[in-house]
Design a protein around this motif. Structure first.
Motif, PDB file in Angstrom:
ATOM      1  N   TYR A  10      88.649 124.609  50.347  1.00  0.00           N
ATOM      2  CA  TYR A  10      87.654 124.361  51.393  1.00  0.00           C
ATOM      3  C   TYR A  10      88.282 124.345  52.787  1.00  0.00           C
ATOM      4  O   TYR A  10      87.673 124.831  53.747  1.00  0.00           O
ATOM      5  N   GLU A  14      87.216 126.978  55.669  1.00  0.00           N
ATOM      6  CA  GLU A  14      86.699 126.509  56.963  1.00  0.00           C
ATOM      7  C   GLU A  14      87.536 127.058  58.117  1.00  0.00           C
ATOM      8  O   GLU A  14      86.989 127.498  59.136  1.00  0.00           O
ATOM      9  N   SER A 116      84.197 116.889  54.150  1.00  0.00           N
ATOM     10  CA  SER A 116      82.760 116.608  54.181  1.00  0.00           C
ATOM     11  C   SER A 116      81.981 117.679  53.424  1.00  0.00           C
ATOM     12  O   SER A 116      81.085 117.373  52.625  1.00  0.00           O
ATOM     13  N   THR A 117      82.322 118.937  53.653  1.00  0.00           N
ATOM     14  CA  THR A 117      81.612 120.041  52.994  1.00  0.00           C
ATOM     15  C   THR A 117      81.853 120.029  51.486  1.00  0.00           C
ATOM     16  O   THR A 117      80.915 120.241  50.700  1.00  0.00           O
ATOM     17  N   TYR A 120      79.864 117.168  49.994  1.00  0.00           N
ATOM     18  CA  TYR A 120      78.438 117.493  50.070  1.00  0.00           C
ATOM     19  C   TYR A 120      78.035 118.404  48.914  1.00  0.00           C
ATOM     20  O   TYR A 120      77.053 118.146  48.210  1.00  0.00           O
ATOM     21  N   HIS A 121      78.803 119.464  48.686  1.00  0.00           N
ATOM     22  CA  HIS A 121      78.483 120.391  47.595  1.00  0.00           C
ATOM     23  C   HIS A 121      78.616 119.709  46.230  1.00  0.00           C
ATOM     24  O   HIS A 121      77.813 119.962  45.324  1.00  0.00           O
ATOM     25  N   TYR A 138      68.611 121.479  53.710  1.00  0.00           N
ATOM     26  CA  TYR A 138      69.981 121.205  53.283  1.00  0.00           C
ATOM     27  C   TYR A 138      70.191 121.363  51.779  1.00  0.00           C
ATOM     28  O   TYR A 138      70.890 120.580  51.151  1.00  0.00           O
ATOM     29  N   ASN A 140      70.673 124.431  48.464  1.00  0.00           N
ATOM     30  CA  ASN A 140      70.934 125.839  48.184  1.00  0.00           C
ATOM     31  C   ASN A 140      69.868 126.461  47.289  1.00  0.00           C
ATOM     32  O   ASN A 140      69.968 127.626  46.912  1.00  0.00           O
ATOM     33  N   THR A 214      78.160 117.088  60.512  1.00  0.00           N
ATOM     34  CA  THR A 214      79.026 117.125  59.341  1.00  0.00           C
ATOM     35  C   THR A 214      78.178 117.249  58.078  1.00  0.00           C
ATOM     36  O   THR A 214      77.089 116.674  57.988  1.00  0.00           O
ATOM     37  N   SER A 215      78.673 117.992  57.110  1.00  0.00           N
ATOM     38  CA  SER A 215      77.863 118.371  55.952  1.00  0.00           C
ATOM     39  C   SER A 215      77.412 117.197  55.107  1.00  0.00           C
ATOM     40  O   SER A 215      76.298 117.192  54.581  1.00  0.00           O
ATOM     41  N   LEU A 218      74.038 115.732  55.517  1.00  0.00           N
ATOM     42  CA  LEU A 218      72.870 116.464  55.037  1.00  0.00           C
ATOM     43  C   LEU A 218      72.396 115.899  53.705  1.00  0.00           C
ATOM     44  O   LEU A 218      71.200 115.733  53.465  1.00  0.00           O
ATOM     45  N   SER A 495      70.098 127.660  60.146  1.00  0.00           N
ATOM     46  CA  SER A 495      70.693 126.959  61.255  1.00  0.00           C
ATOM     47  C   SER A 495      70.065 127.333  62.586  1.00  0.00           C
ATOM     48  O   SER A 495      70.488 126.923  63.631  1.00  0.00           O
TER      49      SER A 495
END
Length: 498
Positions: A10, A14, A116-117, A120-121, A138, A140, A214-215, A218, A495
């Motif tokens: 990740y 990024e 964070s991402t 989140y996932h 937010y 998928n 930041t993810s 969400l 976005s």
């Protein structure tokens, strides 16, 4: 794959994404400077600058982070596993709001943004099924266009229906932490000790609210609204929620009135106040010609970038104004601005029934509407000779619209605006003692001008052809039928600032 390898993946992604974004910015500036040099004598050249926050810490610099991703991933993994992880202080950017004032958006260092991402996932993957089907932000498996389609279908099936529209004040900034943390152990969500540690680390520098930018926020925003969504469902209310933007509808006035009680209860529990100035409250949605005993009535609701009525899905007026403003600026930049100065700074002067400045303007308008497509590509796709194209222009943000009258009006406005701008350009050229009324396209009336643009060939391509909202609409509509919303919309559509 263990935690360290996941974080490395990740962090590298990024850093690479931001590096490519900086390269794209660099290339865009270079292209714009070259275009200015083609249009103007001694143009003001744009400088290529590094983002200011890169100077505050080298871990904001994607090139540094990509080079040192291995050691950074090891260090963060060790801190997370020991419970000592805490993100570095973010840089706060103040983003202007449409309603006035500013919104604070926090930019975290690249490794912290990657953490964070990743979490989140991970949280979304195992908890996605717990969220309401009518929560579209937010995720998928949902997006804004699904929300618009669902609202439009429901409203089209009723000639009269009650709608409730509510807006929260500073939703992200106001969520009560005690309320939020209490959701961790309720409602069937799976949140590990490791994930709790990371979430609390991102919230540790504030007494309330969750950071924007930041993810992981969400996921927390949807988690905070889980109870709100379920209460709507238990009351038999239909709704669509995108973050804090919510529209609710029902044929039963008693039920729609209950929506206000539910919103108020959530407001008190979560610590988020209702914005009374921006909330529309309860209205009767019906045709504007239909008699109504209800004082508060409307013929359409606005949700994100759309205006939805019982008959049509349209681009909302504020978004139409933005589109017109951008196209008008493109025409001004290419056709009028170079002629504003005396002595003349323009390098592109019409000759031999050709105006290269008009060609430049038309190509930029086409890129704005169509993305990387041209008229021939769209024609080939519509005829069935091409089976797949990708939509990246501004119209890819509005795939669900069906108001063809609005699009015809936009086409008419576009033709008129280009033609009148060219007439003004002709007068400005004459003021510089460069009369061109005897040459094309300046000698043509409006109908002849459109035909001139349509039939002209430049390197065997119809590069002067005036772009059409209706044409790209028909292509997107064909794409919707063949590939669905996710297959044809811009990857950045979620976005877009609606």
């Amino acid at each position: 794959m263990n935690l360290e390898n996941n974080l490395l993946k990740y962090i590298s992604f990024e850093a690479k994404k931001l590096a490519l974004r900086h390269h794209a910015y660099h290339n865009a500036i270079a292209l714009e400077n070259n275009r200015k040099k083609d249009r103007l004598k001694n143009p003001k050249i744009l400088d290529i600058e590094k983002p200011e926050h890169w100077a505050s810490d080298k871990k904001f610099n994607p090139f540094y982070v990509h080079k040192n991703a291995d050691s950074i991933a090891k260090s963060i993994t060790r801190k997370i596993l020991s419970g000592e992880y805490k993100p570095f202080d973010p840089v706060v950017a103040k983003i202007p709001k449409k309603s006035g004032g500013t919104r604070d958006v926090e930019m975290y260092q690249i490794p912290d943004a990657a953490v964070s991402t990743f979490f989140y996932h991970r949280l979304l993957k195992k908890n996605r099924h717990r969220f309401s089907s009518f929560s579209y932000a937010y995720r998928n498996d949902r997006n804004v266009h699904f929300a618009i389609q669902d609202i439009a279908v429901e409203l089209s099936q009723s000639s009269r229906i009650f709608v409730a529209e509510f807006d929260f004040s500073k939703f992200f900034d106001s969520i009560d932490h005690e309320y939020l943390f209490s959701q961790f152990d309720k409602n069937g969500f799976y949140i590990s000790k490791e994930e709790r540690t990371v979430i609390k680390a991102f919230l540790s520098n504030r007494e309330q609210g969750i950071p924007q930018g930041t993810s992981i926020s969400l996921f927390l925003a949807n988690l905070a609204c889980w109870k709100l969504d379920k209460q709507f469902e238990r009351e038999g209310l239909q709704f669509a929620r995108y973050a804090d933007d919510t529209v609710i509808w029902s044929r039963d006035y008693t039920k729609i009135s209950r929506a206000f009680d539910i919103i108020t209860e959530f407001s008190n529990d979560a610590g988020v106040s209702i914005n009374m100035d921006k909330s529309e409250g309860i209205s009767l949605l019906c045709d504007e010609k239909m008699p109504s005993e209800f004082a508060s009535r409307k013929s359409q609701v606005e949700f994100l970038g759309y205006a939805i009525s019982a008959n049509n899905v349209s681009i909302k007026d504020a978004s139409i104004t933005k589109i017109k403003k951008q196209i008008s600026y493109i025409l001004y930049k290419h056709l009028l601005q170079p002629l504003n100065n005396s002595p003349l700074k323009a390098l592109k002067i019409p000759s031999n029934d050709r105006d290269d400045a008009l060609l430049s303007a038309m190509c930029e308008i086409r890129r704005y509407l169509y993305g990387n497509l041209n008229d021939d590509m769209i024609t080939t796709y519509l005829s069935g000779r091409s089976h797949r194209i990708f939509f990246k222009g501004i119209m890819s943000f509005y795939p669900i619209i069906n108001n063809e009258d609005q699009l015809r009006d936009l086409d008419g406005w576009l033709v008129t605006n280009i033609y009148t701008t060219m007439k003004k350009r002709g007068h400005m050229l004459a003021s510089h003692r460069l009369p061109c009324w005897h040459t094309k396209p300046f000698s043509l009336n409006k109908k002849e001008f459109v035909e001139y643009c349509d039939t002209n060939r430049i390197k065997k391509k119809r590069l002067l052809k005036i772009p059409s909202f209706m044409k790209i609409y028909h292509a997107i509509k064909k794409g919707l039928i063949e590939s669905g919303v996710s297959g044809i919309t811009s990857p950045m559509a979620d976005s877009y600032e609606y």
